[in-house]
Design a protein around this motif. Sequence first.
Motif, mmCIF file in Angstrom:
data_model
loop_
_atom_site.group_PDB
_atom_site.id
_atom_site.type_symbol
_atom_site.label_atom_id
_atom_site.label_comp_id
_atom_site.label_asym_id
_atom_site.label_seq_id
_atom_site.Cartn_x
_atom_site.Cartn_y
_atom_site.Cartn_z
ATOM 1 N N GLU A 214 0.822 -1.209 0.000
ATOM 2 C CA GLU A 214 0.000 0.000 0.000
ATOM 3 C C GLU A 214 0.858 1.262 0.000
ATOM 4 O O GLU A 214 2.059 1.201 0.227
ATOM 5 N N ARG A 216 0.722 5.179 1.787
ATOM 6 C CA ARG A 216 0.055 6.175 2.657
ATOM 7 C C ARG A 216 0.728 7.522 2.484
ATOM 8 O O ARG A 216 0.767 8.324 3.397
ATOM 9 N N ASN A 252 -3.088 7.556 -2.444
ATOM 10 C CA ASN A 252 -2.953 6.422 -1.522
ATOM 11 C C ASN A 252 -3.699 5.212 -2.059
ATOM 12 O O ASN A 252 -4.895 5.286 -2.343
ATOM 13 N N HIS A 253 -3.006 4.098 -2.150
ATOM 14 C CA HIS A 253 -3.658 2.897 -2.666
ATOM 15 C C HIS A 253 -3.417 1.724 -1.726
ATOM 16 O O HIS A 253 -2.517 1.766 -0.869
ATOM 17 N N ARG A 254 -4.212 0.688 -1.917
ATOM 18 C CA ARG A 254 -3.986 -0.546 -1.152
ATOM 19 C C ARG A 254 -4.321 -1.754 -2.023
ATOM 20 O O ARG A 254 -5.357 -1.766 -2.694
ATOM 21 N N ASN A 272 -6.603 3.509 -0.453
ATOM 22 C CA ASN A 272 -6.240 3.020 0.875
ATOM 23 C C ASN A 272 -7.242 3.554 1.911
ATOM 24 O O ASN A 272 -7.450 4.776 2.004
#
Length: 722
Positions: A214, A216, A252-254, A272
């Motif tokens: 991920e 942040r 932001n990704h997850r 995220n």
Amino acid sequence: MIMGIEFQNNKFHLFNNEISYIIEVSEQSDLLHLYFGARVDAEDIHSSVGICTFGCQADDSDYSLSALPQEYPSAGAADFRSPAYEMETDKGLHTPELKYKSHEVIIGKPPLNGLPAVYVEDDSEAQTLVITAADEVHGVEVKLYYTVFEQFNVICRHSEIVNVSGSCIYLNNAQSVSLDFPAGEYEYIHLEGAWAREKHVDRNAIHKGTQGFESRRGASGHVENPFLMFFDKGAHEDFGNVYGISLVYSGNHRFLMEQEMYETVRVQAGINPFQFRFKLNRGESFVTPEAVMVYSDGGFAKMSNTFHKLYRTRLCRGTWRDKERPVLINNWEGTYFDFTKEKLLAIADAASEIGIELFVLDDGWFGKRNSDNCSLGDWYENKEKLGGTLSKLAAEMNQRGLKFGLWFEPEMVSPDSDLYREHPDWAISVPNVKPHLGRHQLILDYTRAEVRDYIVERMTEILGNANIEYVKWDMNRNMSDVYSLHLGADRQGEFYHRYILGLYDVLGRITTAFPEILFEGCSGGGGRNDSGMLYYMPQNWASDDTDATERLYIQYGGSMVYPASTVGAHVSAVPNHQTGRMNSLSMRTAVAMNGAFGYELDLSSLDKCELEEMKKQVAFYKSNRHLVMTGEYYRLLNPFTSRHSAWMYVSEDKSRALVYYVVKTARPSNEAVHLKLKGLDENARYTVNGEPKSGRTLMNYGIVIDSPEHDGDNIIFEVKRV
Ligand code: GLA
């Protein structure tokens, strides 16, 4: 080719010639995920993940969501795996349950409001299924979008969550995609890294429990690229079921993978949930970014080639999408901040002499910027340093036969700048807390319209007043101290996403106003090297690491998903500024030629011999760049596992190929290398650097390389059908 979306016996079947994606509406009206992969017949497919034990049921039957594969699982109902979305009502309730309500099929592919996405040029290229599922009790509707293409083995997904209740709701999580894979042994690859060491291939076995990666950082980041390869254990370049998931998003990704008791694996990708809380008033909706899912039945190479063609032709846009990119000279590593007009023109003279087509003036041309601790935000030319206006400088470049390009870092502000002195509140910071700096700078609050308007206005003036034909859009720190004075307490959780929406707004306005300009994205190199940015800018500076050895890794990893046409790659000086290595000019060039090629060094200080060599290399690149930009791409030798690296491009009609072979680490008494080519016509005869060979021989036996070797030795093979 065929393509379609059928709905029979409560099953949706999205298909083309090669792939199927199947969704079932259960008797209880739940949306069950039945299948994604190579083409099958929908009537033969049934849902099951295992025998339900210790499950929770809505009635006396065995039917339990904990034992079923799902399309967009809710939180807190009878499924205990990771939910695709989470929400709460203003009464604090957290347990929605979606039931199928309706669906429609759209011919073509609708755009995503305010977000980048894959597009079609003609509605006949794709069809889109929109399923509406509803939680009637809490007043929430979720629209699930699925696009299937005729020419690509791709399903694009995103969702839209609509508040149809009488009051507000809060979204705490909204994934773009959730997929349940059947019990099996799987592995995954992600592209991990750091500043100047991006996109390294990291391969892992899927194990029980939750795993993933991920960001942040407020950006997609150097550390984890928003891209996942999920595949059957043992898959490799040429073999195996492979699923590539690329998130078209720059924030932001997850990516999450969860293997639970039935050995099934839930795979999710999206924004995220970290510090994410999005308020939806009555009637408002939230659109998730798009997830592009490629399926390959033929290993990694087939997956990569699908991404390459899709992204090159249906994600990148604008005048430059299909054009050959100019060979450029960038002054950054040549001069850093320390330049004069005379110096720039001396570099330009040498550049034009060797056939370079574009001069890029990097950081340091504005405000009082002579180091990285001031002036970001003050987008006014420094006439003293430039010896006149930008317009004059551009004209002088043009007189030398060079286009002129300029660096900007439009999302930032230096505390030591007129802009900050005038609008300290425009920088992101928490009230009464001294904000953390990154590279001595703060980030502008792009959630605010007036901040965005200011940047658009400044850039418009500069770009409109000089003949600027290229822009490098940089972004040199990640986000801390996240807070906006512009948002209420109930909306601070929207900040990260609203920032990215603001960024896309600015990018959209500027690229639309200047359609002829070639834009290149950059974030301290590859800190925002994602498919979201490619929608606005058809190329991206892949890394601040210009060392050719390091670039072997970076470009190999990046090639999993991003086409060569999008990869900014430059020849720089030795000793290399990042690693101190002394790679030969020939190796540095062979590696940099695999993308949008350029130079980044003080050409005016080189001797005649080197410039002569470069002149030939530039001419060679120009005669081959079309193939590099558009050819099918094959990785032949993996620098992460081998002492060598090799790759090749093949024209679509298989009549031409270009093969690169580089010795990464030499060893004495070295072995003979059989370089087995790929993607050729096995029945055709070719010449390889003039020598005749059959396609069959080249692919099965290979080219034999058996000379003694040194670090950086390299051979470029030109393969032509006779
Ligand atoms: C970043 C970029 C470099 C260069 C500098 C200028 O680090 O990645 O290419 O433009 O900024 O400050």
